[in-house]
Write a protein that holds these residues in place. Structure first.
Motif, PDB file in Angstrom:
ATOM      1  N   MET A   1     -17.865   1.121 -89.986  1.00  0.00           N
ATOM      2  CA  MET A   1     -17.803  -0.043 -90.840  1.00  0.00           C
ATOM      3  C   MET A   1     -17.054  -1.174 -90.138  1.00  0.00           C
ATOM      4  O   MET A   1     -16.073  -0.943 -89.450  1.00  0.00           O
ATOM      5  CB  MET A   1     -17.067   0.281 -92.139  1.00  0.00           C
ATOM      6  CG  MET A   1     -17.809   1.210 -93.055  1.00  0.00           C
ATOM      7  SD  MET A   1     -19.265   0.416 -93.668  1.00  0.00           S
ATOM      8  CE  MET A   1     -19.694   1.543 -94.941  1.00  0.00           C
ATOM      9  N   VAL A   2     -17.541  -2.375 -90.359  1.00  0.00           N
ATOM     10  CA  VAL A   2     -16.933  -3.566 -89.785  1.00  0.00           C
ATOM     11  C   VAL A   2     -16.626  -4.527 -90.932  1.00  0.00           C
ATOM     12  O   VAL A   2     -17.480  -4.766 -91.781  1.00  0.00           O
ATOM     13  CB  VAL A   2     -17.890  -4.253 -88.781  1.00  0.00           C
ATOM     14  CG1 VAL A   2     -17.273  -5.522 -88.234  1.00  0.00           C
ATOM     15  CG2 VAL A   2     -18.270  -3.305 -87.664  1.00  0.00           C
ATOM     16  N   THR A   3     -15.403  -5.058 -90.963  1.00  0.00           N
ATOM     17  CA  THR A   3     -15.027  -6.040 -91.972  1.00  0.00           C
ATOM     18  C   THR A   3     -14.719  -7.357 -91.271  1.00  0.00           C
ATOM     19  O   THR A   3     -13.928  -7.395 -90.334  1.00  0.00           O
ATOM     20  CB  THR A   3     -13.793  -5.561 -92.768  1.00  0.00           C
ATOM     21  OG1 THR A   3     -14.111  -4.320 -93.392  1.00  0.00           O
ATOM     22  CG2 THR A   3     -13.414  -6.577 -93.835  1.00  0.00           C
ATOM     23  N   THR A   4     -15.390  -8.411 -91.731  1.00  0.00           N
ATOM     24  CA  THR A   4     -15.236  -9.731 -91.137  1.00  0.00           C
ATOM     25  C   THR A   4     -14.982 -10.741 -92.247  1.00  0.00           C
ATOM     26  O   THR A   4     -15.602 -10.663 -93.308  1.00  0.00           O
ATOM     27  CB  THR A   4     -16.506 -10.140 -90.362  1.00  0.00           C
ATOM     28  OG1 THR A   4     -16.872  -9.081 -89.478  1.00  0.00           O
ATOM     29  CG2 THR A   4     -16.278 -11.404 -89.566  1.00  0.00           C
ATOM     30  N   THR A   5     -14.076 -11.678 -92.003  1.00  0.00           N
ATOM     31  CA  THR A   5     -13.784 -12.723 -92.984  1.00  0.00           C
ATOM     32  C   THR A   5     -14.288 -14.055 -92.465  1.00  0.00           C
ATOM     33  O   THR A   5     -14.041 -14.414 -91.308  1.00  0.00           O
ATOM     34  CB  THR A   5     -12.278 -12.782 -93.277  1.00  0.00           C
ATOM     35  OG1 THR A   5     -11.856 -11.513 -93.769  1.00  0.00           O
ATOM     36  CG2 THR A   5     -11.970 -13.851 -94.321  1.00  0.00           C
ATOM     37  N   TYR A   6     -14.989 -14.758 -93.330  1.00  0.00           N
ATOM     38  CA  TYR A   6     -15.549 -16.072 -93.007  1.00  0.00           C
ATOM     39  C   TYR A   6     -14.932 -17.106 -93.935  1.00  0.00           C
ATOM     40  O   TYR A   6     -14.541 -16.788 -95.056  1.00  0.00           O
ATOM     41  CB  TYR A   6     -17.069 -16.081 -93.212  1.00  0.00           C
ATOM     42  CG  TYR A   6     -17.785 -15.054 -92.369  1.00  0.00           C
ATOM     43  CD1 TYR A   6     -18.189 -15.352 -91.067  1.00  0.00           C
ATOM     44  CD2 TYR A   6     -18.067 -13.784 -92.867  1.00  0.00           C
ATOM     45  CE1 TYR A   6     -18.841 -14.413 -90.295  1.00  0.00           C
ATOM     46  CE2 TYR A   6     -18.724 -12.835 -92.099  1.00  0.00           C
ATOM     47  CZ  TYR A   6     -19.115 -13.158 -90.808  1.00  0.00           C
ATOM     48  OH  TYR A   6     -19.760 -12.227 -90.041  1.00  0.00           O
ATOM     49  N   GLN A   7     -14.893 -18.337 -93.482  1.00  0.00           N
ATOM     50  CA  GLN A   7     -14.411 -19.445 -94.298  1.00  0.00           C
ATOM     51  C   GLN A   7     -15.624 -20.240 -94.768  1.00  0.00           C
ATOM     52  O   GLN A   7     -16.453 -20.646 -93.960  1.00  0.00           O
ATOM     53  CB  GLN A   7     -13.476 -20.340 -93.482  1.00  0.00           C
ATOM     54  CG  GLN A   7     -12.749 -21.385 -94.295  1.00  0.00           C
ATOM     55  CD  GLN A   7     -11.711 -20.778 -95.232  1.00  0.00           C
ATOM     56  OE1 GLN A   7     -11.069 -19.789 -94.915  1.00  0.00           O
ATOM     57  NE2 GLN A   7     -11.575 -21.370 -96.396  1.00  0.00           N
ATOM     58  N   VAL A   8     -15.731 -20.431 -96.100  1.00  0.00           N
ATOM     59  CA  VAL A   8     -16.863 -21.148 -96.673  1.00  0.00           C
ATOM     60  C   VAL A   8     -16.341 -22.380 -97.413  1.00  0.00           C
ATOM     61  O   VAL A   8     -15.371 -22.299 -98.164  1.00  0.00           O
ATOM     62  CB  VAL A   8     -17.672 -20.240 -97.624  1.00  0.00           C
ATOM     63  CG1 VAL A   8     -18.778 -21.018 -98.306  1.00  0.00           C
ATOM     64  CG2 VAL A   8     -18.255 -19.055 -96.849  1.00  0.00           C
ATOM     65  N   GLN A   9     -16.998 -23.496 -97.187  1.00  0.00           N
ATOM     66  CA  GLN A   9     -16.581 -24.760 -97.767  1.00  0.00           C
ATOM     67  C   GLN A   9     -17.537 -25.156 -98.895  1.00  0.00           C
ATOM     68  O   GLN A   9     -18.741 -24.967 -98.792  1.00  0.00           O
ATOM     69  CB  GLN A   9     -16.616 -25.824 -96.673  1.00  0.00           C
ATOM     70  CG  GLN A   9     -15.917 -27.100 -96.983  1.00  0.00           C
ATOM     71  CD  GLN A   9     -15.837 -27.973 -95.733  1.00  0.00           C
ATOM     72  OE1 GLN A   9     -16.742 -27.984 -94.908  1.00  0.00           O
ATOM     73  NE2 GLN A   9     -14.741 -28.690 -95.593  1.00  0.00           N
ATOM     74  N   GLY A  10     -16.967 -25.708 -99.972  1.00  0.00           N
ATOM     75  CA  GLY A  10     -17.776 -26.273-101.039  1.00  0.00           C
ATOM     76  C   GLY A  10     -17.839 -25.460-102.313  1.00  0.00           C
ATOM     77  O   GLY A  10     -18.412 -25.911-103.302  1.00  0.00           O
ATOM     78  N   MET A  11     -17.279 -24.259-102.322  1.00  0.00           N
ATOM     79  CA  MET A  11     -17.305 -23.427-103.533  1.00  0.00           C
ATOM     80  C   MET A  11     -16.246 -23.925-104.518  1.00  0.00           C
ATOM     81  O   MET A  11     -15.099 -24.135-104.134  1.00  0.00           O
ATOM     82  CB  MET A  11     -17.042 -21.960-103.191  1.00  0.00           C
ATOM     83  CG  MET A  11     -18.072 -21.338-102.303  1.00  0.00           C
ATOM     84  SD  MET A  11     -17.784 -19.561-102.043  1.00  0.00           S
ATOM     85  CE  MET A  11     -16.184 -19.559-101.252  1.00  0.00           C
ATOM     86  N   THR A  12     -16.647 -24.100-105.787  1.00  0.00           N
ATOM     87  CA  THR A  12     -15.706 -24.635-106.772  1.00  0.00           C
ATOM     88  C   THR A  12     -15.661 -23.842-108.075  1.00  0.00           C
ATOM     89  O   THR A  12     -14.836 -24.142-108.931  1.00  0.00           O
ATOM     90  CB  THR A  12     -16.065 -26.093-107.117  1.00  0.00           C
ATOM     91  OG1 THR A  12     -17.402 -26.118-107.629  1.00  0.00           O
ATOM     92  CG2 THR A  12     -15.966 -26.995-105.900  1.00  0.00           C
ATOM     93  N   CYS A  13     -16.559 -22.857-108.259  1.00  0.00           N
ATOM     94  CA  CYS A  13     -16.617 -22.184-109.558  1.00  0.00           C
ATOM     95  C   CYS A  13     -17.170 -20.770-109.420  1.00  0.00           C
ATOM     96  O   CYS A  13     -17.557 -20.336-108.344  1.00  0.00           O
ATOM     97  CB  CYS A  13     -17.489 -22.986-110.529  1.00  0.00           C
ATOM     98  SG  CYS A  13     -19.221 -23.071-110.014  1.00  0.00           S
TER      99      CYS A  13
ATOM    100  N   GLN B   1     -12.403 -17.931 -98.757  1.00  0.00           N
ATOM    101  CA  GLN B   1     -12.669 -16.846 -97.814  1.00  0.00           C
ATOM    102  C   GLN B   1     -13.685 -15.859 -98.387  1.00  0.00           C
ATOM    103  O   GLN B   1     -13.605 -15.485 -99.557  1.00  0.00           O
ATOM    104  CB  GLN B   1     -11.389 -16.110 -97.459  1.00  0.00           C
ATOM    105  CG  GLN B   1     -10.452 -16.962 -96.634  1.00  0.00           C
ATOM    106  CD  GLN B   1      -9.256 -16.183 -96.124  1.00  0.00           C
ATOM    107  OE1 GLN B   1      -8.799 -15.251 -96.763  1.00  0.00           O
ATOM    108  NE2 GLN B   1      -8.746 -16.585 -94.978  1.00  0.00           N
ATOM    109  N   VAL B   2     -14.615 -15.466 -97.522  1.00  0.00           N
ATOM    110  CA  VAL B   2     -15.631 -14.483 -97.879  1.00  0.00           C
ATOM    111  C   VAL B   2     -15.446 -13.313 -96.923  1.00  0.00           C
ATOM    112  O   VAL B   2     -15.590 -13.464 -95.702  1.00  0.00           O
ATOM    113  CB  VAL B   2     -17.047 -15.077 -97.745  1.00  0.00           C
ATOM    114  CG1 VAL B   2     -18.097 -14.030 -98.057  1.00  0.00           C
ATOM    115  CG2 VAL B   2     -17.203 -16.291 -98.664  1.00  0.00           C
ATOM    116  N   THR B   3     -15.106 -12.162 -97.468  1.00  0.00           N
ATOM    117  CA  THR B   3     -14.886 -10.972 -96.656  1.00  0.00           C
ATOM    118  C   THR B   3     -16.097 -10.053 -96.812  1.00  0.00           C
ATOM    119  O   THR B   3     -16.458  -9.673 -97.926  1.00  0.00           O
ATOM    120  CB  THR B   3     -13.599 -10.253 -97.085  1.00  0.00           C
ATOM    121  OG1 THR B   3     -12.508 -11.181 -96.959  1.00  0.00           O
ATOM    122  CG2 THR B   3     -13.327  -9.035 -96.211  1.00  0.00           C
ATOM    123  N   VAL B   4     -16.714  -9.727 -95.681  1.00  0.00           N
ATOM    124  CA  VAL B   4     -17.950  -8.961 -95.670  1.00  0.00           C
ATOM    125  C   VAL B   4     -17.709  -7.632 -94.962  1.00  0.00           C
ATOM    126  O   VAL B   4     -17.190  -7.608 -93.842  1.00  0.00           O
ATOM    127  CB  VAL B   4     -19.069  -9.736 -94.951  1.00  0.00           C
ATOM    128  CG1 VAL B   4     -20.369  -8.950 -94.975  1.00  0.00           C
ATOM    129  CG2 VAL B   4     -19.263 -11.114 -95.579  1.00  0.00           C
TER     130      VAL B   4
END
Length: 69
Positions: free
Chosen positions: A1-13, A41-44
């Motif tokens: 298993m691999v866990t990666t965190t990404y930064q996402v812009q524009g989410m408000t709700c 942050q989105v952790t996948v």
């Protein structure tokens, strides 16, 4: 298993969270998606390392922007 965190812009709700979770979760090999609305942050968790282009395309499809690391 691999866990990666990404930064996402524009989410408000909550709808934003659902949209990103659904699109990223549909990428083959993805087992889990956790979205932190406050930080953007989105952790996948996936079977193998994901191609960033695939994640970017999924986030774009949801209507948001993946921030370059």
């Amino acid at each position: 298993m691999v866990t990666t965190t990404y930064q996402v812009q524009g989410m408000t709700c909550g709808h934003c969270v659902s949209a990103v979770s659904a699109e990223v979760g549909a990428i083959p090999g993805v087992n889990d998606v956790q979205v932190d609305l406050a930080s953007g942050q989105v952790t996948v968790t996936s079977e193998d390392a994901l191609d960033t282009a695939s994640v970017r395309a999924a986030v774009d499809e949801a209507g948001y922007d993946l921030v370059d690391a």
